[in-house]
Design an enzyme around this catalytic site. Sequence first.
Site, PDB file in Angstrom:
ATOM      1  N   GLU A 257     -20.201   0.250  21.463  1.00 36.73           N
ATOM      2  CA  GLU A 257     -21.141   0.424  20.339  1.00 36.73           C
ATOM      3  C   GLU A 257     -21.748   1.829  20.272  1.00 36.73           C
ATOM      4  O   GLU A 257     -22.437   2.158  19.305  1.00 36.73           O
ATOM      5  CB  GLU A 257     -22.229  -0.655  20.396  1.00 36.73           C
ATOM      6  CG  GLU A 257     -21.660  -2.021  19.992  1.00 36.73           C
ATOM      7  CD  GLU A 257     -22.616  -3.171  20.246  1.00 36.73           C
ATOM      8  OE1 GLU A 257     -23.364  -3.095  21.234  1.00 36.73           O
ATOM      9  OE2 GLU A 257     -22.597  -4.150  19.478  1.00 36.73           O
TER      10      GLU A 257
ATOM     11  N   TYR B  19       0.837  -1.207   0.000  1.00 32.97           N
ATOM     12  CA  TYR B  19       0.000   0.000   0.000  1.00 32.97           C
ATOM     13  C   TYR B  19       0.873   1.258   0.000  1.00 32.97           C
ATOM     14  O   TYR B  19       1.881   1.304   0.694  1.00 32.97           O
ATOM     15  CB  TYR B  19      -0.888   0.031   1.263  1.00 32.97           C
ATOM     16  CG  TYR B  19      -1.926  -1.075   1.343  1.00 32.97           C
ATOM     17  CD1 TYR B  19      -2.148  -1.936   0.282  1.00 32.97           C
ATOM     18  CD2 TYR B  19      -2.694  -1.233   2.491  1.00 32.97           C
ATOM     19  CE1 TYR B  19      -3.101  -2.940   0.370  1.00 32.97           C
ATOM     20  CE2 TYR B  19      -3.644  -2.238   2.587  1.00 32.97           C
ATOM     21  CZ  TYR B  19      -3.845  -3.092   1.520  1.00 32.97           C
ATOM     22  OH  TYR B  19      -4.781  -4.072   1.614  1.00 32.97           O
TER      23      TYR B  19
END
Length: 384
Positions: free
Chosen positions: A361, A287
């Site tokens: 969450e 990358y």
Amino acid sequence: MKDWLVEIRRTIHRHPELGFEEVETSKLISEWLQKFGLEVKRGMAKTGVVGLLKGKKPGRTIAIRADMDALPMDEINQVPYASQIKGKMHACGHDAHVAILLGVAKFFSSIPDQVKGNIKWVFQPAEEGGAGGRIMVEEGVLENPKVDAIFGAHVFPFLPVGKVGVYEREGLAAADRFTIKIIGKGGHAASPHVSKDPILAAGHLITQIHSIVSRNINPLDSGVVTIGKVSGGTAFNIIPDEVELLGTVRSLRPQVREELKNRIEQVIQGVVGSFGMDYRLDFEYGYPVLINNSEMSKLVASACSKGIGKENVEVLKPSMGAEDFAYYLEKVPGAYFRLGCRNEEKGMIHPYHSSLFDIDEEVLPFGVEMFVRIVDQYLGLEIA
Ligand SMILES: [Zn+2]
Ligand SMILES: [Zn+2]
């Protein structure tokens, strides 16, 4: 939206899929996007999904991106939503990225009349080493309509939930890989003078290769050379024929990237040559450096600040990790940012790729809000 987001994230978390195998995940995504009335395109880079919302009024096109793949490892968290598939786990939070982007789709598809310009959702496979992002770009995800700017986020266990981190320019490193084979001549351990001992050469080479960053790279630039695997030999009394070294090279500037590559070869040549041995070097580019567009980084900071205050937006130093979001940023301006997901009290403190990795969450609705604010500001909608 929170319960709905949690449900989606947990469904994906229970059924992790590896790079280019995200069949069920991409099906779930497509079904929701269709329900929201977006144009949906499937099959890019095998399992990729693209959603498009065309605004009622003309304007620019913004893209937002999530990765979908899990990792080949076992989860040891004892939670009701733990991975149900042995050897696979969402230990990098890509399940959360998918849920967050679907939340943004749910939001904007409920107010299509207020959208001017286009919003494109990019769900890509195989971020974890498979370069799914590069394939999406090659297959034209940034065209039709042409994307003017792109934004991507990653949950971030080093910041508490409720905080955003953004890179001014360089965010993540170029990550290349090399394999060195030192070719000696095997024989009896007691008679090294009639052999060529590649283990001794490897020892010298390992030491010498670490002088490259400290002696050849400008101290104000960043570079890493790590040898992560050494293999050679079979028994205590045998000099082997060969030793193999595997390693990775990280850099934040193209010049440094080339310098590291060239010096590695020179050092091998010198050290191995001094022992009268041969070598083979395979250098594989990975990358590229992830470079944010400064204006787009500022936009992220200012849009997020509107919701959470300047004090909750941090400018981050680059990391020597890597991200295939870099491929999108090579083509169009944009920014990559971080969404804090750490919660000390709940024990969500483990790093990426840990078998104990988990997120608070609360980052799901939080992430949706941050993306909505960024899209709002970029397209000039003035709804957030
Ligand atoms: Zn990862
Ligand atoms: Zn990741």
